[in-house]
Design a protein around this motif. Structure first.
Motif, PDB file in Angstrom:
ATOM      1  N   HIS A   1       1.067  -1.382  -0.074  1.00  0.00           N
ATOM      2  CA  HIS A   1      -0.022  -0.169   0.184  1.00  0.00           C
ATOM      3  C   HIS A   1       1.080   1.581  -0.105  1.00  0.00           C
ATOM      4  CE1 HIS A   1      -3.594  -2.419   1.074  1.00  0.00           C
ATOM      5  NE2 HIS A   1      -3.055  -3.106   1.274  1.00  0.00           N
ATOM      6  N   THR A   2       1.724   0.711   0.736  1.00  0.00           N
ATOM      7  CA  THR A   2       2.418   2.290   0.456  1.00  0.00           C
ATOM      8  C   THR A   2       3.174   2.502  -0.795  1.00  0.00           C
ATOM      9  OG1 THR A   2       3.718   1.648   2.906  1.00  0.00           O
ATOM     10  CG2 THR A   2       4.934   3.841   1.739  1.00  0.00           C
ATOM     11  N   VAL A   3       3.828   1.884  -1.722  1.00  0.00           N
ATOM     12  CA  VAL A   3       3.953   1.955  -3.111  1.00  0.00           C
ATOM     13  C   VAL A   3       3.123   2.383  -3.769  1.00  0.00           C
ATOM     14  CG1 VAL A   3       5.038   0.301  -5.667  1.00  0.00           C
ATOM     15  CG2 VAL A   3       6.013   0.269  -3.202  1.00  0.00           C
ATOM     16  N   SER A   4       2.154   1.456  -3.771  1.00  0.00           N
ATOM     17  CA  SER A   4       0.569   2.137  -4.326  1.00  0.00           C
ATOM     18  C   SER A   4       0.793   3.556  -4.060  1.00  0.00           C
ATOM     19  CB  SER A   4      -0.880   1.540  -3.712  1.00  0.00           C
ATOM     20  OG  SER A   4      -0.536  -0.321  -4.100  1.00  0.00           O
ATOM     21  N   ASN A   5       0.556   3.325  -2.649  1.00  0.00           N
ATOM     22  CA  ASN A   5      -0.342   5.099  -2.695  1.00  0.00           C
ATOM     23  C   ASN A   5       1.237   5.975  -3.527  1.00  0.00           C
ATOM     24  OD1 ASN A   5      -1.049   7.308  -0.724  1.00  0.00           O
ATOM     25  ND2 ASN A   5       0.659   7.684  -0.159  1.00  0.00           N
ATOM     26  N   ASP A   6       2.262   6.070  -3.209  1.00  0.00           N
ATOM     27  CA  ASP A   6       3.419   6.743  -4.544  1.00  0.00           C
ATOM     28  C   ASP A   6       3.247   6.433  -5.533  1.00  0.00           C
ATOM     29  OD1 ASP A   6       4.433   7.401  -1.416  1.00  0.00           O
ATOM     30  OD2 ASP A   6       6.249   5.463  -2.377  1.00  0.00           O
ATOM     31  N   PHE A   7       2.413   5.516  -6.332  1.00  0.00           N
ATOM     32  CA  PHE A   7       2.250   5.883  -7.221  1.00  0.00           C
ATOM     33  C   PHE A   7       1.307   6.692  -7.436  1.00  0.00           C
ATOM     34  CE2 PHE A   7       4.654   1.900  -8.293  1.00  0.00           C
ATOM     35  CZ  PHE A   7       5.422   1.846  -9.371  1.00  0.00           C
ATOM     36  N   SER A   8      -0.521   6.518  -6.866  1.00  0.00           N
ATOM     37  CA  SER A   8      -1.683   7.002  -6.894  1.00  0.00           C
ATOM     38  C   SER A   8      -0.395   8.316  -7.048  1.00  0.00           C
ATOM     39  CB  SER A   8      -2.050   7.232  -5.917  1.00  0.00           C
ATOM     40  OG  SER A   8      -3.233   8.134  -6.134  1.00  0.00           O
TER      41      SER A   8
ATOM     42  N   THR B   1      11.745   1.637  -9.476  1.00  0.00           N
ATOM     43  CA  THR B   1      12.392   2.640 -10.636  1.00  0.00           C
ATOM     44  C   THR B   1      11.372   4.071 -10.178  1.00  0.00           C
ATOM     45  OG1 THR B   1       9.221   1.788 -11.230  1.00  0.00           O
ATOM     46  CG2 THR B   1      11.239   1.025 -12.492  1.00  0.00           C
ATOM     47  N   LEU B   2      10.534   3.943  -9.101  1.00  0.00           N
ATOM     48  CA  LEU B   2      10.228   5.246  -8.424  1.00  0.00           C
ATOM     49  C   LEU B   2      11.404   6.312  -7.896  1.00  0.00           C
ATOM     50  CD1 LEU B   2       7.490   3.887  -6.476  1.00  0.00           C
ATOM     51  CD2 LEU B   2       7.252   5.112  -7.655  1.00  0.00           C
TER      52      LEU B   2
ATOM     53  N   LEU C   1      10.563   9.261  -2.036  1.00  0.00           N
ATOM     54  CA  LEU C   1       9.567   8.621  -2.113  1.00  0.00           C
ATOM     55  C   LEU C   1       9.588   7.739  -0.901  1.00  0.00           C
ATOM     56  CD1 LEU C   1       8.036   8.076  -5.682  1.00  0.00           C
ATOM     57  CD2 LEU C   1       7.438  10.839  -3.602  1.00  0.00           C
ATOM     58  N   PRO C   2       8.613   7.709  -0.023  1.00  0.00           N
ATOM     59  CA  PRO C   2       8.319   7.419   1.517  1.00  0.00           C
ATOM     60  C   PRO C   2       9.001   5.893   0.749  1.00  0.00           C
ATOM     61  CG  PRO C   2       6.989   8.634   1.399  1.00  0.00           C
ATOM     62  CD  PRO C   2       7.510   8.789  -0.405  1.00  0.00           C
ATOM     63  N   SER C   3       8.230   4.898   0.656  1.00  0.00           N
ATOM     64  CA  SER C   3       8.262   3.870  -0.499  1.00  0.00           C
ATOM     65  C   SER C   3       9.611   3.389  -1.301  1.00  0.00           C
ATOM     66  CB  SER C   3       7.052   3.509  -1.381  1.00  0.00           C
ATOM     67  OG  SER C   3       6.695   3.942  -2.613  1.00  0.00           O
ATOM     68  N   LYS C   4      10.172   4.395  -2.038  1.00  0.00           N
ATOM     69  CA  LYS C   4      11.511   3.772  -1.933  1.00  0.00           C
ATOM     70  C   LYS C   4      12.992   3.839  -0.958  1.00  0.00           C
ATOM     71  CE  LYS C   4      14.195   3.046  -5.273  1.00  0.00           C
ATOM     72  NZ  LYS C   4      14.678   4.358  -6.683  1.00  0.00           N
TER      73      LYS C   4
ATOM     74  N   ALA D   1      15.255   1.102   0.320  1.00  0.00           N
ATOM     75  CA  ALA D   1      16.114   0.878   0.265  1.00  0.00           C
ATOM     76  C   ALA D   1      17.083   0.185   1.936  1.00  0.00           C
ATOM     77  CB  ALA D   1      17.105   2.337   0.178  1.00  0.00           C
ATOM     78  N   ALA D   2      16.022   1.093   2.397  1.00  0.00           N
ATOM     79  CA  ALA D   2      16.266   0.708   4.143  1.00  0.00           C
ATOM     80  C   ALA D   2      16.310  -1.585   4.507  1.00  0.00           C
ATOM     81  CB  ALA D   2      14.947   1.196   4.916  1.00  0.00           C
ATOM     82  N   VAL D   3      15.586  -1.814   3.717  1.00  0.00           N
ATOM     83  CA  VAL D   3      14.909  -3.402   3.309  1.00  0.00           C
ATOM     84  C   VAL D   3      16.291  -4.186   3.040  1.00  0.00           C
ATOM     85  CG1 VAL D   3      13.449  -4.895   2.989  1.00  0.00           C
ATOM     86  CG2 VAL D   3      12.682  -2.802   4.139  1.00  0.00           C
ATOM     87  N   GLN D   4      16.873  -3.979   2.182  1.00  0.00           N
ATOM     88  CA  GLN D   4      17.667  -4.193   1.546  1.00  0.00           C
ATOM     89  C   GLN D   4      19.144  -3.543   2.232  1.00  0.00           C
ATOM     90  OE1 GLN D   4      17.424  -5.668  -2.498  1.00  0.00           O
ATOM     91  NE2 GLN D   4      15.628  -5.801  -1.108  1.00  0.00           N
ATOM     92  N   ARG D   5      19.235  -3.098   2.711  1.00  0.00           N
ATOM     93  CA  ARG D   5      20.430  -3.047   3.491  1.00  0.00           C
ATOM     94  C   ARG D   5      20.468  -3.408   4.237  1.00  0.00           C
ATOM     95  NH1 ARG D   5      19.427   2.710   2.514  1.00  0.00           N
ATOM     96  NH2 ARG D   5      18.401   3.220   4.553  1.00  0.00           N
ATOM     97  N   SER D   6      19.927  -3.754   5.068  1.00  0.00           N
ATOM     98  CA  SER D   6      19.529  -4.261   6.938  1.00  0.00           C
ATOM     99  C   SER D   6      19.557  -5.315   7.248  1.00  0.00           C
ATOM    100  CB  SER D   6      19.043  -3.100   7.485  1.00  0.00           C
ATOM    101  OG  SER D   6      19.470  -2.287   8.141  1.00  0.00           O
ATOM    102  N   PHE D   7      17.948  -6.127   5.692  1.00  0.00           N
ATOM    103  CA  PHE D   7      17.392  -7.671   5.744  1.00  0.00           C
ATOM    104  C   PHE D   7      17.454  -8.010   4.611  1.00  0.00           C
ATOM    105  CE2 PHE D   7      15.409  -4.759   9.595  1.00  0.00           C
ATOM    106  CZ  PHE D   7      14.561  -5.482  10.264  1.00  0.00           C
ATOM    107  N   PRO D   8      19.121  -8.345   4.019  1.00  0.00           N
ATOM    108  CA  PRO D   8      18.883  -8.863   2.887  1.00  0.00           C
ATOM    109  C   PRO D   8      18.310 -10.217   2.188  1.00  0.00           C
ATOM    110  CG  PRO D   8      20.973  -8.515   3.608  1.00  0.00           C
ATOM    111  CD  PRO D   8      20.032  -7.962   4.508  1.00  0.00           C
ATOM    112  N   ASP D   9      17.767 -10.886   3.389  1.00  0.00           N
ATOM    113  CA  ASP D   9      16.973 -11.656   3.302  1.00  0.00           C
ATOM    114  C   ASP D   9      15.772 -11.968   4.075  1.00  0.00           C
ATOM    115  OD1 ASP D   9      19.947 -13.188   2.661  1.00  0.00           O
ATOM    116  OD2 ASP D   9      19.783 -13.279   4.886  1.00  0.00           O
ATOM    117  N   GLN D  10      15.285 -10.871   4.373  1.00  0.00           N
ATOM    118  CA  GLN D  10      13.957 -10.899   4.723  1.00  0.00           C
ATOM    119  C   GLN D  10      13.079  -9.750   4.293  1.00  0.00           C
ATOM    120  OE1 GLN D  10      12.687 -11.823   7.605  1.00  0.00           O
ATOM    121  NE2 GLN D  10      11.240 -10.809   7.173  1.00  0.00           N
ATOM    122  N   ASP D  11      12.876 -10.374   2.928  1.00  0.00           N
ATOM    123  CA  ASP D  11      11.386 -10.140   2.202  1.00  0.00           C
ATOM    124  C   ASP D  11       9.886  -9.545   2.379  1.00  0.00           C
ATOM    125  OD1 ASP D  11      10.479  -9.027  -0.380  1.00  0.00           O
ATOM    126  OD2 ASP D  11      11.074 -11.231  -1.394  1.00  0.00           O
ATOM    127  N   PRO D  12       9.888  -8.413   2.409  1.00  0.00           N
ATOM    128  CA  PRO D  12       8.328  -8.618   2.783  1.00  0.00           C
ATOM    129  C   PRO D  12       6.929  -9.587   1.774  1.00  0.00           C
ATOM    130  CG  PRO D  12       9.054  -6.482   1.714  1.00  0.00           C
ATOM    131  CD  PRO D  12       9.780  -8.138   1.275  1.00  0.00           C
TER     132      PRO D  12
END
Length: 771
Positions: free
Chosen positions: A178-185, A416-417, A421-424, A428-439
């Motif tokens: 929903h964060t990504v969708s909100n940013d696209f909107s 691609t955003l 933007l918040p979702s981007k 990036a924060a998830v990729q840095r700290s949780f490379p194995d933790q995928d939402p």
């Protein structure tokens, strides 16, 4: 301003009055009533849009059952209905504090409490214990997972995150569905305002002033377009009550409404001024315009709408929503041009030429009548060296097409955003700290089979754990043991080409090999699998869409001009301009040539829906110009018997209008290209360059040179096709039309949408009028 011609206009019998003439007569007879009806529709539409236009989505999904949707259903049976999968995650990180420190725990606790009280937010979970999967390996970052019901529900969460970010040295970010969708909107709304409205409309007005040389005439098409957009959005609101529509339908209706509404008004107002310049009085000029330009608009609009119906063959919500938006606004634009515009011309009369600006203002009789001497001189010069011009132009277009060999298709995701933007930032924060933790993990679900199915799933887990594209997974089994589910994180942007390729290999190679002979039905779900299904849903029907659009265009051209050669040449030239547009799209966005200068982001793949949508839209729009030009060429050929003279006269009398109309559409879609959404940048750029090539190189050089070189062969029709009916785009000027024994039902279909008569009566009109 003009005196009535001394030669009385030929009186046309009621039997020869077509649909467009009847509409224009009814509308102009009581113009104020017509304006009141349209005004009421605008008010109702504004109320509908303001109160009921909701539930639009920015997600791209396949309509119907897919492998990923089957996996989702089975997976829910494993985890149980009480547990809802998280849709978004908050990332809390610190360079100095760890998850064991009091200040870290206090911040996470405050966020957990604040976010959990928001409307539509459920299942807020934070676990800072040792070994928790919600804490990073170095314990300097933690996740708070949550479930949001809608995009609107995530907005308070984003605000809470932004308020906490930076306090006490902590970094706080959020990402997810929903964060990504909100940013696209948000970007779609911003692009609409800055692109189409603040950029496209003002420049379109300037172009119209240059074409008409009068402020009133220049503003009327813009007013017609805006009215069509508002009424179209009202209709889309009603349709949205029954179907899930993409949020991007608003952008599409605005752009297409501006393009079609302005173009159709441009054709009609230009013809009205031309007839007045020839000496007809106001009422006669309206009737003559209705018999010519209005008929061309009806035919072009009908062709546009039918061509876009091919997009409904593709079972994705984005393409169907965009097609629905274009169809709705196309129908409304035609209805407004055939009813509202005659009423306005009746009220304004010669005041349509009022307020001529300095420098660009022209005398109406000079600006509106006859051929352009400049264009006649240009086309005569081109035809004197037609083989050279034809060879060089086709060679250039083919060269522009060559880069299409490097075209790759993909989907716009969070990667691609823009980075602010918040979702981007959260991604990036998830990729840095949780490379194995995928939402958005891959969900592999096996149903039925032998008791050894869990062992097979375990071997699959071990195989994927050693694959650098995946992470370590976890296995769950349903209470009855019939369903086994493996959840595996996938690295990178889940909608990227490499991730989709990994899922396709998982489905096509790994799973069949490991589960061979087990008897289990294995499904792969998750967002990456949904993206793979989305690509399949687009690529599967593509041949049928192409066949539909090409076949329809060929048939309509054959019926309109009764020439096999004209139909084939038109199709080939349209393909040439579209191929060049695809090549430039690849060259700029994938190869990066000129991307920096044009302020475009270089991408690894073009959005999957863009090429197919471009194909349908460009064919539909180019048909407008083809019919408008070729109807004049055929008219001149019937008068002179010379193809070369017909081409010169046809181009000289239509080039200014076609160029102006194409330039307006180019400007409107350049507004798309100025936005920040990659997909709309690609679509806007593709439409703009294709129409620019079509209206200049194709219509002004390639088509005239080809027809002139072919000569009388241009009008070849085999004897065995003589039975075909003829669709007259414009009524002959000098003689009453003879009834056509083979009436077409296409204009009748559009007439039915206006709702002025019953279908049986319309059929009788069509048979009597040749419509």
């Amino acid at each position: 301003m003009f005196q009535k011609n001394d030669v009385p206009e030929r009186v046309t019998s009621s039997a020869n009055v077509g649909i467009t003439q009847r509409l224009a007569a009814a509308s102009s007879r009581r113009p104020r009533r017509t304006l009141a009806i349209w005004g009421l529709m605008v008010l109702v539409s504004l109320v509908l849009v303001g109160t009921s236009l909701k539930g639009l989505t920015t997600s791209s999904h396949v309509v119907g059952t897919t492998q990923s949707s089957q996996a989702e259903s089975l997976y829910n049976g494993v985890v149980g209905s009480a547990r809802q999968k998280p849709t978004d995650v908050i990332v809390v990180s610190s360079k100095s504090s760890t998850a064991s420190d009091p200040d870290f725990k206090a911040l996470v606790g405050r966020l957990e409490t604040k976010v959990g009280t928001g409307p539509g937010i459920t299942n807020v979970v934070a676990n800072l214990a040792l070994g928790s999967p919600l804490v990073s390996h170095n314990r300097h970052a933690a996740l708070i997972s949550l479930s949001a019901a809608t995009d609107a529900d995530i907005k308070p969460v984003v605000q809470a995150v932004q308020s906490a970010d930076g306090i006490g040295g902590f970094s706080v970010a959020v990402t997810g569905d929903h964060t990504v969708s909100n940013d696209f909107s948000t970007l779609a709304t911003s692009d609409l305002r800055h692109g189409e409205l603040e950029f496209g409309v003002p420049i379109a007005i300037v172009v119209l002033l240059l074409v008409f040389g009068a402020v009133v005439a220049g503003l009327m098409p813009v007013l017609m377009a805006l009215l069509s957009i508002v009424v179209g959005l009202g209709l889309a609101t009603l349709i949205g009550e029954a179907f899930h529509l993409s949020n991007f339908i608003v952008n599409m209706m605005t752009a297409m409404g501006l393009a079609l509404g302005i173009d159709y008004s441009l054709f009609i107002i230009s013809r009205f001024r031309e007839e007045r310049a020839r000496g007809l009085d106001k009422e006669a000029a309206i009737r003559r315009t209705a018999a010519t330009a209005n008929r061309a608009v009806l035919f072009s609009g009908t062709t546009f709408v039918i061509a876009l119906f091919g997009m409904f063959l593709v079972p994705t919500n984005v393409l169907r929503s965009l097609a629905a938006g274009a169809v709705i606004v196309g129908l409304v634009s035609v209805a407004a041009a055939l009813t509202l515009l005659p009423a306005m011309l009746q009220l304004l009369g010669d005041r349509v030429n009022s307020l001529r600006p300095p420098l660009v203002g022209n005398r109406p009789d000079r600006a509106a009548s006859g051929e352009s001497r400049m264009w006649r001189a240009f086309i005569e010069g081109v035809l004197r060296h037609r083989l050279v011009a034809l060879t060089l132009t086709i060679g250039a277009l083919v060269a522009l097409t060559v880069p299409v060999l490097g075209l790759h298709l993909g989907q716009s995701g969070v990667a691609t955003l823009p980075g602010n933007l918040p979702s981007k930032e959260g991604y990036a924060a998830v990729q840095r700290s949780f490379p194995d933790q995928d939402p958005y993990p891959v969900e592999i679900v096996a149903e039925g089979g032998s008791p050894a199915t869990r062992g097979d799933m375990g071997r699959l887990e071990a195989t994927l754990a050693s694959d650098r594209r995946f992470g370590s997974g976890s296995i769950q089994t349903s209470a009855d043991g019939n369903i086994v589910a493996l959840t595996v994180p996938i690295r990178g942007d889940v909608v990227s080409g490499p991730d989709v390729a990994a899922v396709r290999q998982l489905r096509g190679d790994l799973i069949p090999a490991l589960f061979d002979g087990s008897g289990a039905h294995v499904y792969v779900g998750g967002q990456t699998a949904e993206t793979a299904d989305y690509f399949n849903a687009i690529s599967g029907p593509t041949p049928y869409v192409l066949l539909f659009v090409l076949g329809l265009s060929f048939i309509l051209l054959l019926l309109a001009f009764r020439s096999l050669v004209v139909a084939l040449v038109s199709i080939l030239l349209n393909l040439l301009s579209i191929g060049a547009a695809y090549g430039l799209l690849t060259l700029v966005f994938i190869n990066g040539v000129g991307a920096g200068v044009l302020d475009f982001r270089r991408v690894t793949a073009i959005d999957a829906w863009v090429p197919l949508f471009l194909f349908s839209v460009l064919f539909a729009l180019s048909m407008d110009y083809q019919f408008f030009l070729m109807s004049r060429v055929k008219e001149r050929y019937d008068e002179t018997g010379s193809t070369t003279e017909a081409v010169v006269g046809g181009v000289a009398s239509t080039a200014k209008i076609i160029t102006g109309a194409a330039l307006i559409i180019v400007v409107v879609f350049c507004g798309f290209a100025r936005g920040q959404l990659d997909m709309f940048q690609q679509m806007g750029f593709g439409v703009a360059v294709a129409l620019l090539l079509d209206a200049t190189l194709i219509r002004s050089i390639v088509l005239p040179c080809t027809l002139s070189w072919l000569g009388a062969r241009s009008w070849y029709l085999p004897r065995w096709l003589n039975w075909l009916p003829k669709l007259e785009i414009e009524s002959p000027q000098d003689a009453p039309r003879k009834p056509d024994p083979h009436p077409t039902l296409i204009p009748v279909a559009v007439w039915a949408t206006v709702g002025h008569a019953t279908s049986a009566h319309l059929h009788r009109l069509g048979a009597r009028d040749g419509n």
